[in-house]
Write an enzyme that holds these catalytic residues in place. Structure first.
Site, PDB file in Angstrom:
ATOM      1  N   GLU A 114       5.329 -23.430 -11.427  1.00  0.00           N
ATOM      2  CA  GLU A 114       4.086 -24.079 -11.020  1.00  0.00           C
ATOM      3  C   GLU A 114       3.965 -25.476 -11.610  1.00  0.00           C
ATOM      4  OE1 GLU A 114       0.587 -21.776 -10.716  1.00  0.00           O
ATOM      5  OE2 GLU A 114       1.615 -19.879 -11.024  1.00  0.00           O
ATOM      6  N   ASP A 115       3.311 -26.353 -10.849  1.00  0.00           N
ATOM      7  CA  ASP A 115       2.926 -27.684 -11.340  1.00  0.00           C
ATOM      8  C   ASP A 115       4.137 -28.418 -11.923  1.00  0.00           C
ATOM      9  OD1 ASP A 115       0.629 -26.285 -10.790  1.00  0.00           O
ATOM     10  OD2 ASP A 115      -0.408 -26.815 -12.625  1.00  0.00           O
TER      11      ASP A 115
ATOM     12  N   CYS B 263      -1.757 -25.609  -5.399  1.00  0.00           N
ATOM     13  CA  CYS B 263      -0.932 -24.449  -5.058  1.00  0.00           C
ATOM     14  C   CYS B 263      -1.328 -23.696  -3.800  1.00  0.00           C
ATOM     15  CB  CYS B 263      -0.855 -23.493  -6.242  1.00  0.00           C
ATOM     16  SG  CYS B 263      -2.410 -22.737  -6.712  1.00  0.00           S
TER      17      CYS B 263
ATOM     18  N   ASP C  25       5.802 -25.372  -7.070  1.00  0.00           N
ATOM     19  CA  ASP C  25       4.868 -25.197  -5.954  1.00  0.00           C
ATOM     20  C   ASP C  25       4.172 -26.495  -5.552  1.00  0.00           C
ATOM     21  OD1 ASP C  25       3.135 -25.364  -8.129  1.00  0.00           O
ATOM     22  OD2 ASP C  25       1.994 -23.570  -7.617  1.00  0.00           O
ATOM     23  N   HIS C  26       4.391 -27.572  -6.295  1.00  0.00           N
ATOM     24  CA  HIS C  26       3.959 -28.937  -5.955  1.00  0.00           C
ATOM     25  C   HIS C  26       4.351 -29.808  -7.142  1.00  0.00           C
ATOM     26  CE1 HIS C  26       0.553 -28.165  -8.633  1.00  0.00           C
ATOM     27  NE2 HIS C  26       0.298 -27.089  -7.913  1.00  0.00           N
TER      28      HIS C  26
END
Length: 569
Positions: free
Chosen positions: A41-42, A80, A284-285
């Site tokens: 994530e992130d 997300c 996810d980004h």
């Protein structure tokens, strides 16, 4: 003979018959590559394989040396849930009512009802398509798609989901989500809800060790990099003790995530599956820091992608072709030799028979309590941004983000007039209607070129491409969210419910239908410990032995699922 033993034997026998008929006969099992996704994530490109040497990531570095690195891989959103909508469906969230963050929880903050995105009726989660192709599909374990996943989406979706639970010899598609690098990992310990950090040890039901998901004190932080490291500080952040502290935590979280990735890769290798599995690693980004997450600058969209093939083809290669999150579904469906529906809005990144994409697209709307309306299109060099609310500031107050010490530091320094010209850009009271950035010469997207006449033709090109995309996907930029909800619910004032499935006998077989358009239908034998409890995807009529009772549910994405019905032959 013991009656309990007879009962168990009876159900195991009929379960094996029942489960045998759940295989899609159009796609009989055969030797195919497994697919494993390692998703964090992130995550910006803050790792050695992509040029940032601040923290060592031996597992990702090995994966990259044996795989292919994509430098131009972009999320459709800087946060997300919308991004996961794009991943799960292969379609853009802003065209299916899924671009506001979040639809099911944060709406109460602004006085709107909870709702779900409602894509076109033909849209399915692509994991269901993988199941139809004969794959055992597991998700460990974040969903967060802006809609409730139908029961047909996964064989397993939980903290215990693992390829090791599949029937012997069945190919698998497995996702492991790593939360260590989430923005909440930068929070200070007080006031933060404790969560569960998964260790992904074996796929069995052994309780996992409890830890905080984020919000560790400095003393609790697992150290992978010294506080004295030369942290690369982007020009939009000031060089202060607080910013350095958050960057230190960010890189340590990356180091810890790399260990977790290594644990999964070790399990794959121990199972003799490394050379039978295509491995993806991506975030996810983009990054977790202020002016990264939630924005549609590259800092919020661009994330590393590594793909390793079993034969290590093109090992170590670095490619700059543009790729989007909507390309993941068609790419994996190609690997599975599965049918690709026409509604998919992406393209396979390894299909040499089609031209590489010229553009990627992104959108930003509401994030929790703050609503904006921004669209972006980017080619390999230039990004065009259209601000539908230029009267609003760039920075919008967001309570969750202000748990990051750097965000509070930025607000304080801005109020005191201590930010320089670049650092204070984000706090301008208004923004231009359009922006153009040279993402090669100006990777942090600081210098707006929209007023420079020599870029007029590029602006015209990208503006036309944005208009084409908006029309093609059915996007409605700046549509009030209440009106969007009304459209998704067809003016009914409440979330629609999928109709009950209907069961009938057809040539001696069980035939299941549902009046609601675009449903997925699942069925299972309920409440039997001897039977695998995952729902099977209904596609064609099947034989059901006498005396066997099944549970059936229908669900169109974005609707409430139907009530379960029970049928006994």
């Amino acid at each position: 003979m013991n009656s309990t033993f007879l009962k168990k034997t009876f159900f195991l026998f009929f379960s094996s018959i029942f489960l045998g008929f759940s295989i899609n006969k159009k796609n009989p099992p055969k030797e195919r590559y497994n697919v494993l996704w390692l998703v964090c994530e992130d995550m910006g490109k803050w790792i050695p394989p992509f040029g940032d040497m601040t923290v060592a990531t031996p597992n990702l570095s090995r994966l990259a040396s044996e795989g292919i690195r994509f430098t131009n891989f972009y999320s459709t959103s800087g946060v997300c849930s919308p991004s996961r909508f794009a991943i799960a469906t292969g379609t853009y969230p802003s065209g299916g009512g899924g671009n506001h963050m979040r639809t099911k929880s944060a709406t109460a903050i602004i006085g709107l009802p909870k709702y779900e995105a409602v894509p076109a009726p033909e849209v399915k989660m692509f994991s269901e398509l993988m199941r139809n192709a004969g794959y055992y599909c597991t998700n460990n374990s974040k969903q967060d798609y802006q809609f409730r996943a139908p029961v047909t989406a996964w064989d397993e979706s939980s903290i215990y989901a693992h390829w090791r639970n599949r029937p012997e010899g069945q190919p698998f598609f497995s996702i492991f989500n790593f939360t260590q690098t989430h923005e909440s990992g930068l929070f200070e310990p007080y006031g933060f809800k404790r969560g569960e950090q998964r260790h992904y040890n074996s796929g069995d039901r052994t309780p996992n060790k409890k830890k905080k998901r984020g919000g560790f004190s400095e003393e609790e932080t697992t150290v992978h990099v010294s506080k004295d490291a030369n942290f690369p500080i982007p020009p939009y952040l000031p060089d202060t003790e607080t910013v350095r502290r958050d960057l230190w935590k960010m890189y340590n979280n990356i180091g810890e995530m790399d260990k977790q990735v290594g644990a999964i890769l070790a399990q794959l290798e121990a199972d003799g599956l490394l050379d039978k599995t295509i491995i993806f690693f991506y975030g996810d980004h983009g990054g977790p820091m202020p002016r990264q997450k939630r924005l549609i600058y590259d800092s919020g969209l661009n994330t590393p992608l590594i793909v390793r093939f079993p034969d290590k083809r093109n090992a170590g290669e670095i490619v700059d072709q543009l790729a989007s999150f909507v390309d993941l579904a068609p790419t994996v469906l190609d690997f599975a030799e599965a049918e690709k529906p026409k509604y998919l809005e992406g393209q396979s990144i390894f299909n040499k028979e089609i031209p590489q994409r010229k553009y990627i697209h992104a959108a930003a709307d509401r994030f929790d309590e703050a609503t904006d309306a921004i669209r972006a299109v980017r080619d390999k060099r230039y990004k065009y941004i259209r601000n539908y609310r230029p009267e609003q500031p760039y920075y919008l107050k967001l309570q969750y983000r202000e748990k990051i010490p750097t965000m509070r530091e930025l607000i304080r320094l801005n109020e005191e007039g201590k930010l320089n010209e670049i650092q204070s850009q984000w706090f301008r009271k208004t923004k231009p209607a359009i922006e153009l950035f040279d993402c090669i010469a100006d990777p942090h997207e600081i210098n707006n070129l929209a007023e420079d006449a020599k870029y007029a033709s590029k602006i015209e090109e990208l503006s036309k491409e944005m208009d084409r995309w908006i029309e093609e996907i059915g996007d409605q930029p700046n549509l009030p969210e209440r009106e969007l909800i009304n459209q998704l619910w067809s003016g009914a004032g409440k979330q629609p419910t999928t109709a009950k499935p209907v069961v009938e006998k057809y040539n001696g077989k069980i035939k299941i239908t549902c009046p609601t358009e675009g449903v997925s239908i699942g069925y299972r034998i309920p409440n039997r410990e001897e039977v695998i409890k995952s729902w099977k995807v209904y596609n064609d009529p099947f034989e059901l032995p006498k005396g066997v009772r099944i549970e059936i549910q229908a669900h169109r994405i974005g609707y409430k699922p139907s009530p379960s019905i029970f049928y006994k032959n």
